[in-house]
Design a protein around this motif. Structure first.
Motif, short mmCIF file in Angstrom:
data_model
loop_
_atom_site.label_atom_id
_atom_site.label_comp_id
_atom_site.label_asym_id
_atom_site.label_seq_id
_atom_site.Cartn_x
_atom_site.Cartn_y
_atom_site.Cartn_z
N VAL A 1 -6.65 -32.07 40.89
CA VAL A 1 -5.64 -31.96 42.13
C VAL A 1 -4.28 -31.67 41.02
N ASP A 2 -3.76 -33.00 40.05
CA ASP A 2 -2.94 -32.75 39.00
C ASP A 2 -2.81 -31.06 38.10
N ALA A 3 -4.45 -30.91 37.18
CA ALA A 3 -4.40 -29.73 37.08
C ALA A 3 -3.57 -29.29 37.92
N ALA A 4 -4.09 -28.53 39.10
CA ALA A 4 -4.29 -27.71 40.23
C ALA A 4 -1.92 -26.83 40.24
N ILE A 5 -1.35 -28.15 39.89
CA ILE A 5 -0.49 -28.56 40.30
C ILE A 5 0.30 -27.96 39.36
N HIS A 6 -0.37 -28.19 37.72
CA HIS A 6 0.43 -27.63 36.99
C HIS A 6 0.07 -25.87 36.23
N ALA A 7 -1.42 -25.71 36.78
CA ALA A 7 -1.46 -24.33 37.29
C ALA A 7 -0.79 -23.04 37.85
N GLY B 1 4.37 -36.45 36.42
CA GLY B 1 5.03 -35.50 36.29
C GLY B 1 4.57 -33.99 36.22
N ALA B 2 3.84 -34.31 36.42
CA ALA B 2 2.86 -32.69 37.58
C ALA B 2 3.77 -32.19 38.22
N ALA B 3 3.82 -32.92 39.58
CA ALA B 3 5.25 -32.65 40.68
C ALA B 3 7.02 -31.76 40.15
N ALA B 4 6.98 -32.70 38.69
CA ALA B 4 8.24 -32.69 38.96
C ALA B 4 8.29 -31.52 37.62
N PHE B 5 7.19 -31.46 36.85
CA PHE B 5 7.16 -29.84 36.30
C PHE B 5 7.48 -28.94 37.04
N TYR B 6 6.26 -29.07 38.28
CA TYR B 6 5.64 -27.60 38.55
C TYR B 6 7.88 -27.61 39.43
N LEU B 7 8.35 -28.96 39.74
CA LEU B 7 9.40 -28.03 40.69
C LEU B 7 10.68 -27.97 39.94
N LEU B 8 10.89 -28.38 38.29
CA LEU B 8 11.18 -27.73 37.49
C LEU B 8 10.91 -26.27 36.77
N ALA B 9 9.87 -25.86 36.47
CA ALA B 9 9.72 -24.27 36.53
C ALA B 9 9.72 -23.26 37.49
N LEU B 10 9.92 -24.30 38.83
CA LEU B 10 9.93 -22.81 40.03
C LEU B 10 11.18 -22.45 39.60
N GLY B 11 12.77 -23.29 39.46
CA GLY B 11 13.78 -22.56 39.06
C GLY B 11 15.30 -23.30 39.42
N PRO B 12 16.19 -22.41 40.21
CA PRO B 12 17.15 -23.41 40.35
C PRO B 12 16.55 -24.16 42.28
N ASP B 13 16.20 -23.64 43.03
CA ASP B 13 15.93 -24.18 44.32
C ASP B 13 15.68 -25.72 44.36
N THR B 14 14.61 -25.88 43.33
CA THR B 14 13.93 -27.31 43.54
C THR B 14 14.23 -27.94 42.45
N ARG B 15 15.37 -27.54 41.56
CA ARG B 15 14.90 -27.98 40.01
C ARG B 15 15.98 -29.30 39.94
N ASP B 16 16.95 -29.28 41.15
CA ASP B 16 17.08 -30.83 41.58
C ASP B 16 16.70 -32.23 42.09
N ASP B 17 15.28 -31.95 42.96
CA ASP B 17 14.26 -32.68 43.66
C ASP B 17 13.16 -32.83 41.90
#
Length: 179
Positions: A51-57, A94-110
């Motif tokens: 699941v974590d690898a899928a989140i990264h992907a 870390g996987a969830a944080a990376f995902y949220l940071l990489a999506l862009g400004p709307d999810t950065r704070d989370d």
């Protein structure tokens, strides 16, 4: 070139044999079937590392359709942590944080909130993945490059503001400048 592999990696027997390398490969293939396969993995209770690898992907794909699910998975581990995170908890956060940071400004704070639950080394790792992914996305999607580059610059400023190091880590095959 890799598109024919999507159907192969999506087969349950093959997916089990290649473990989370299949999810990692799907993150590199611009295909609706690849993204749908990754979404299905995140929606299930498969082994955590898959699941974590899928989140990264999905972060590498820039797919925002499962952001609520991924945020929930990250916060389920991070919220209420009374001690340092275990390896498995840190991997998920870390996987969830990376995902949220990489999506862009709307999810950065989370994503930044999740980062605060990690050790400085794990923070740097998730931040480096996000910065590298944004750089690669800008290279691969020239039409979106100005927007992605601006999001990357904003993320760099947010990380610097919080003293989260990321520049000493190298990710991927693209050489991305610090600025």
């Amino acid at each position: 070139t890799f598109a024919p592999l999507v159907d192969v990696v999506a087969e349950p027997a093959i997916a089990a044999a290649v473990d989370d390398d299949g999810e990692r490969l799907l993150g590199e293939i611009a295909s609706t079937r690849a993204i749908d396969t990754l979404r299905a993995i995140v929606a299930t209770d498969r082994p955590d590392h898959r699941v974590d690898a899928a989140i990264h992907a999905l972060a590498r794909q820039g797919d925002a359709s499962v952001r609520a699910r991924i945020s929930t998975l990250g916060h389920a581990e991070a919220d209420g942590l009374a001690t340092n995170a275990t390896y498995e908890q840190a991997r998920r956060i870390g996987a969830a944080a990376f995902y949220l940071l990489a999506l862009g400004p709307d999810t950065r704070d989370d994503g930044l909130r999740l980062l605060t639950r990690l050790s400085p080394a794990d923070q740097a790792d998730a931040a480096a993945w996000a910065m590298q992914t944004l750089c690669e996305r800008a290279v691969r999607r020239p039409a979106d490059a100005p927007t992605i580059t601006a999001a990357r610059a904003d993320l760099a400023a947010s990380l610097a503001q919080r003293d989260i190091a990321w520049t000493s880590l190298t990710r991927g095959t693209f050489v991305c400048p610090e600025r």
